[in-house]
Design an enzyme around this catalytic site. Structure first.
Site, PDB file in Angstrom:
ATOM      1  CD  GLU A  69       0.208  -1.540   5.420  1.00  0.00           C
ATOM      2  OE1 GLU A  69       1.043  -1.759   4.535  1.00  0.00           O
ATOM      3  OE2 GLU A  69      -0.195  -0.393   5.721  1.00  0.00           O
TER       4      GLU A  69
ATOM      5  CE1 TYR B 109       2.156   3.539   2.303  1.00  0.00           C
ATOM      6  CE2 TYR B 109       1.676   1.819   3.913  1.00  0.00           C
ATOM      7  CZ  TYR B 109       1.375   3.032   3.336  1.00  0.00           C
ATOM      8  OH  TYR B 109       0.300   3.748   3.800  1.00  0.00           O
TER       9      TYR B 109
ATOM     10  CG  ASP C 282       0.846   7.939  11.169  1.00  0.00           C
ATOM     11  OD1 ASP C 282       0.445   7.501  10.074  1.00  0.00           O
ATOM     12  OD2 ASP C 282       1.550   7.285  11.951  1.00  0.00           O
TER      13      ASP C 282
END
Lengths: 404, 270
Positions: free
Chosen positions: B49, B175, B60
């Site tokens: 990735e 994911y 994040d």
């Protein structure tokens, strides 16, 4: 809270205002937003919730806020009459508290004992800390370290009210970064935490919900203007950063098509300088940030650019999606005034009317002062004086070369 | 069959689990990205990735945000990320590459142009963190039309309905975000992950990779016991961040080999 049944019916069920708005967040936040959408829909139609909201607006905030005819300044300008919606007289000194009460009541209803918020100028942080104290909730406020410098008094005020103020040092260290950080907190603590967003941005349902809570401003004006001036105004003028005070006063006027709606953005050092915070006026490209699609200040690679405004509350690269929609539809007009013009209006209102306005609101005042002389004396301009300027003493003094 | 599907098929036949490391393109500087990609491949990565840096990476944690900031300081852009992919593909046609990032750089590039250019460059999958399925039906459909897999996130809080919405659009793999929080946070709940994965795999009909919070060989092995792939990001970025530039590739490689060995050892059964 009076929800107007308008033929205007935005947003759609998923929070889209035409091509704008929506819910652009990571999957981790989605269920929390769905829970909020459901809880708000339920609260919105519950008379008990409305009654609680209205009770606190009246007895805690001090609503309705008056409209004041600024006769001396109007005389000085020699044209249209200026009427000021006095949101600066609210408890905590700005319109922000209206929305915070609504969201805190919703948080309590949802059983969330902890509230978090982002803040730019500190007004929304102070309002959130205030209602958190009022309802006995714990409160964390995220604030860009740059803004903490500019707004030291508000930081202290939040601490006095029992809130924890967390400095945000990432990115440009301003409002947008504080918003990022608050979102991160929320992702990690969704089960016990309610995120009180202060403006009409963010993912659905925030733009709609904040607008609804702030619509009390315009709703009051609809009754007050005929009482005071004999009729509705020719134009309603409000400053636009994220755009909550503007949506609050515009929304009830959307159906009154004879009333011009004018949003005033921050032109900073000038639109040509690139150092501004006026995505609508500058026709910035449309993009996605903080959960919604809107006009967005960005570079050619889609990175969000740093904005500039003398007023921390307008220093934001995006704008609420409903404003983007109103711009495209032509129902509202958007203009921008510079730091210097806003400062001039700040001083003028101090001197001619004995009212110290917030630098944010000074942008709306500056545009009113600009067009008033071009209009006849029987024209009426209603300006949302969204906050008081005590918090800006330091900034204004510094501009005048005065150190405390 | 896409390069990603083929990779999972081979691993399944071998009875092995996929190792998916994440790095941010352009971190610590653009010249390091190709050497780091090679090191990841040489150390046992099955899929990589590649993060597309963004100024406001809301989902994040601080580690990946710092990586983004370092990359952006060096002028990294989506256009340059595609250049890197093109170069990598000239020397490696086997390892699938998944671009992971945020919507705005893609929209600024032009979604349609991006999908075509990504396919031409040799991108195998695209994960846009702030595109939940209901906001990207057209984009995901366009990716699939170009044989690029749209990868989606699912979380411990995702409802049955949301799993179904993702199932309608996703290909490649899912994911699964193993914890409530941003990338790089702690507190991985292994039991919870173990309970959720089989249901998701069945409902979505795709292999399930687990990421967020996997920091060492032991946690990787426990996740591999229940998932089809182990995704590691922040821990690798820390390795890059804490190494002198000349040693970064070697140290990232050594770290990944340790994880690979743990995944391939047969001691732990689910």
């Amino acid at each position: 809270m009076q929800m107007h049944e308008l033929s205007y019916n935005q947003p759609d069920a998923r929070g889209h205002f035409g091509r704008y708005g929506g819910s652009f967040v990571a999957e981790t936040l989605k269920p929390a937003l769905d829970e909020l959408i459901a809880a708000y829909a339920e609260a919105r139609s519950d008379p008990g919730f409305r009654a609680e909201f209205e009770y606190d607006l009246k007895h805690y905030v001090g609503r309705p806020s008056p409209i004041y005819h600024a006769k001396r300044w109007s005389e000085q300008l020699g044209g249209a009459q200026l009427y000021l919606k006095r949101e600066d007289l609210n408890h905590t000194g700005a319109h922000k508290v209206n929305n915070c009460i609504g969201q805190a009541l919703l948080a309590r209803r949802m059983g969330k004992p902890r509230v978090i918020a982002e803040t730019g100028a500190g007004q929304h942080g102070v309002a959130t800390a205030t209602v958190a104290a009022r309802y006995g909730m714990s409160c964390v406020v995220y604030m860009g370290s740059e803004d903490i410098q500019r707004q030291a008094a508000n930081v202290y005020r939040m601490k006095l009210l029992g809130a924890t103020v967390v400095p945000v040092t990432s990115g440009s260290k301003t409002l947008k970064d504080a918003l990022n950080e608050a979102m991160r907190d929320w992702v990690g603590n969704v089960s016990d935490t309610f995120y009180i967003i202060g403006t009409v941005a963010g993912p659905h349902p925030y733009p709609m919900m904040v607008r609804d809570f702030q619509a009390v401003i315009g709703t009051e004006c609809l009754t007050q203007m005929p009482e005071l001036a004999g009729r509705q105004p020719d134009a309603v003028i409000a400053c636009v950063g994220g755009g909550s005070n503007a949506m609050g006063i515009f929304y009830p006027y959307l159906q009154q098509t004879g009333v011009r709606l004018i949003g005033v953005e921050a032109a900073g050092l000038g639109l040509d300088s690139g150092k501004h915070a006026a995505p609508l006026t500058a026709n910035s490209p449309v993009g996605v940030l903080h959960g919604n699609r809107t006009y967005l200040m960005q570079d050619e690679n889609g990175q969000i650019t740093e904005t500039h405004s003398i007023s921390a509350g307008l220093d934001y690269p995006g704008v609420g999606p409903e404003h983007a929609w109103l711009k495209d539809s032509g129902r509202a007009e958007y203009v921008a005034v510079t730091d210097a013009e806003a400062l001039q209006a700040f001083h003028d209102l101090c001197r001619h009317e004995g009212i110290i306005p917030a630098l944010e609101s000074s942008h709306a005042l500056a545009y009113a002062a600009k067009i008033a002389p071009t209009l006849s004396r029987d024209k009426l301009l209603l300006i949302n004086l969204s906050g008081r300027g005590d918090k800006d003493m330091h900034t204004v003094a510094e501009k005048s070369g005065i150190q405390f | 069959m896409s390069r990603i599907a083929a990779t999972f098929e081979i691993l399944r036949k071998q009875g092995r689990k996929a190792l998916i490391p994440f790095i941010t393109a352009g971190d610590p500087d653009p010249d390091m990205t190709l050497p780091l990609l090679r090191a990841l491949v040489d150390s046992g990565a099955d899929i990589i990735e590649l993060g597309v840096p963004f100024s406001d990476p809301m989902a994040d944690g601080p580690t990946i945000q710092r990586a983004s900031e370092r990359a952006l300081r060096h002028g990294m852009s989506l256009r340059r990320v595609l250049d890197i992919v093109r170069t990598f593909r000239r020397e490696n046609q086997a390892t699938p590459l998944v671009l992971m990032g945020y919507a705005n750089p893609i929209e600024a590039y032009g979604s349609t142009e991006f999908v075509a250019d990504a396919q031409a460059a040799g991108v195998d999958g695209v994960l846009v963190v702030d595109y939940p399925p209901e906001e990207c039906v057209e984009f995901a459909t366009d990716l699939r039309r170009h044989q690029v897999d749209p990868i989606f996130l699912l979380a411990p809080t995702s409802t049955e309905q949301r799993c179904a919405d993702v199932a309608a659009l996703a290909s490649g793999y899912i994911y699964y975000v193993s914890l409530k929080g941003v990338t790089g946070s702690g507190n991985l709940d292994f039991a919870e992950v173990g309970r959720r994965i089989p249901g998701i795999r069945e409902k979505v009909g795709l292999p399930v990779g687990v990421g967020f919070g996997i920091r060492d060989a032991q946690s990787a092995r426990r996740i591999a016991a229940v998932a089809d792939a182990v995704i590691i990001g922040s821990r690798i970025i820390e390795e890059i961040e804490n190494s002198p530039r000349a040693e970064a590739t070697a140290r990232v490689g050594a770290f990944l080999r340790e994880i690979r060995a743990a995944l391939d050892s047969k001691e732990v059964k689910s």
